[in-house]
Design an enzyme around this catalytic site. Structure first.
Site, PDB file in Angstrom:
ATOM      1  N   ASP A  81       0.808  -5.886  -5.413  1.00 45.32           N
ATOM      2  CA  ASP A  81      -0.157  -4.823  -5.210  1.00 45.32           C
ATOM      3  C   ASP A  81      -0.501  -4.184  -6.567  1.00 45.32           C
ATOM      4  O   ASP A  81      -0.780  -4.909  -7.522  1.00 45.32           O
ATOM      5  CB  ASP A  81       0.385  -3.792  -4.204  1.00 45.32           C
ATOM      6  N   TYR A  90      -6.368   4.674  -7.147  1.00 45.45           N
ATOM      7  CA  TYR A  90      -7.590   3.935  -6.808  1.00 45.45           C
ATOM      8  C   TYR A  90      -8.786   4.515  -7.548  1.00 45.45           C
ATOM      9  O   TYR A  90      -9.565   3.776  -8.167  1.00 45.45           O
ATOM     10  CB  TYR A  90      -7.831   3.996  -5.293  1.00 45.45           C
ATOM     11  N   HIS A 135       1.943  -9.350   2.307  1.00 49.40           N
ATOM     12  CA  HIS A 135       1.666  -8.521   1.143  1.00 49.40           C
ATOM     13  C   HIS A 135       2.927  -7.889   0.557  1.00 49.40           C
ATOM     14  O   HIS A 135       3.017  -7.689  -0.649  1.00 49.40           O
ATOM     15  CB  HIS A 135       0.664  -7.439   1.543  1.00 49.40           C
TER      16      HIS A 135
END
Length: 415
Positions: free
Chosen positions: A192, A326, A381
């Site tokens: 990630d 982000y 993930h």
């Protein structure tokens, strides 16, 4: 100065949580589909089904929260510490991290930096630690000293207070932490956001300090003739395998149906922050959806889920500060830079079938100097948590005797 750290949630905080859970308001159930003429109450078409959320809420109120001290003690079984780390232009941070040294091979173990992402946290490393730090005697496996920090704004590390804290700053934070622990040379593993930070570490601090890196999220870009001419030609003449076709389909599905969270968190994270900071049930739903959808049919126990959420809920700066990575990364143009910042240090790639950021192997090989690749039949993930043995096996092959990254850290080959 390093300080031992234990998670300690105050009774006032626990009481406040209990009150919020007791008066939680749930939305009406979403429209349902019918399968074989039977009502499917666990339909995820619209998101987390209300019956699932109700079950978790009841468990949280009646079982998990009254036993919080047990769950807190389990988290505190990890050797945790804090120390001050200064990041240029952003001041001094309190860095929280797990640091487990190998007792099997204290002088020759390989220093390994483990980096999480969102919605992950430091506890993702917990299942790897026994394998990496204390391999079976006479098994021929390398041993590691493992450092797993909470990224700034996550867990029990302090959060950035200025804009512009993006990939270079996360990398600087992690690098200075490793240097402060005496690891002048080290290797990195990440998924990630940990993949992107590891990539920046390799570019900024390799090969002098960062000697190799590995990721379970092969987030490569389609090769171009000007930047990767050989990979471009190979991509042009090589048909996709069945696995590669599925990977492309997963990425397309994510863009079409599963990328709403990214759009919100990279544009207006503060708006979402009010909901996550105020509503524990809202936080649970927001993260639980990803835990289920991003894993490969992993059987999440209710206590596992709520422990995961609790790390966010009880974190130093609150769950809302985790969203800003982000915004800052997108607005600093770091994704545009990803394909340009190439490092010659050895890179290892692990492919798990339900990793949603994946693609053809020729794409993944644009990420760096790939010396190791491994395909797996199961996993998603959160590979370190879902399939720890598989990830450990890959690290052992890459860094062990006979591996292409064996002996990259001077005087510390793991044996």
């Amino acid at each position: 100065m390093e300080q031992p750290f234990n998670i300690s949630v105050s009774q006032n905080t626990l009481d406040s949580l209990a009150q919020k859970l007791a008066v939680a308001t749930l939305p009406a159930p979403a429209p349902v589909t019918y399968t074989d003429s039977a009502l499917d109450s666990e339909d995820w078409t619209y998101g987390v089904p209300r019956p699932t959320l109700e079950r978790l809420l009841i468990h949280w109120r009646t079982s998990f929260l009254p036993r919080w001290q047990e769950h807190q003690a389990a988290l505190n079984a990890l050797p945790q510490f804090t120390r001050s780390i200064e990041v240029d232009g952003h001041g001094v941070f309190t860095a929280h991290y797990v640091h487990k040294q190998s007792t099997h091979n204290p002088k020759g173990a390989i220093p390994l930096l483990f980096l999480h992402g969102w919605p992950g946290h430091f506890n993702e490393v917990s299942k790897l630690l026994p394998f990496l730090t204390t391999p079976p005697a006479n098994a021929g496996y390398p041993s590691f000293h493992v450092v797993a920090p909470s990224l700034p704004g996550f867990g029990f590390s302090s959060a950035p207070t200025k804009t512009g804290f993006a990939m270079a700053q996360y990398a600087e934070f992690a690098h200075k932490l490793m240097l402060s622990l005496g690891y002048n040379e080290y290797v990195v593993q990440g998924g990630d956001w940990g993949c992107f930070i590891a990539h920046r570490l390799a570019y900024l601090y390799g090969p002098k300090h960062v000697k190799a890196w590995h990721t379970n999220m092969p987030a490569g870009r389609q090769p171009t003739f000007t930047r990767h001419p050989l990979l471009y030609l190979q991509h042009a003449i090589t048909p996709y395998s069945a696995k590669e076709k599925k990977a492309v389909q997963r990425m397309q599905q994510l863009r079409n149906e599963g990328r709403g969270y990214f759009a919100i968190q990279s544009t207006m994270p503060q708006t979402l922050s009010y909901a996550l900071a105020d509503s524990p049930v809202g936080l649970l739903a927001w993260i639980y959806e990803k835990l289920v959808k991003w894993t490969d049919a992993y059987e999440w126990g209710d206590d596992e889920v709520l422990t995961w959420i609790s790390v966010y809920l009880f974190s130093t700066s609150g769950p809302e500060t985790t969203l800003r990575i982000y915004y800052e990364t997108v607005h600093q143009g770091n994704f545009d830079e990803f394909a340009k910042l190439w490092s010659p240090i050895p890179l290892g790639l692990s492919f798990f079938p339900c990793e949603f950021i994946d693609g053809p192997r020729t794409w993944a090989r644009t990420m760096g100097n790939v010396v190791f690749e491994s395909d797996h039949d199961k996993g998603g993930h959160f590979a370190a948590y879902e399939q720890p043995q598989a990830l450990v096996d890959d690290l052992r092959q890459m860094f062990g005797k006979g591996g292409k990254a064996y002996g990259v850290v001077k005087g510390k080959d793991g044996y």
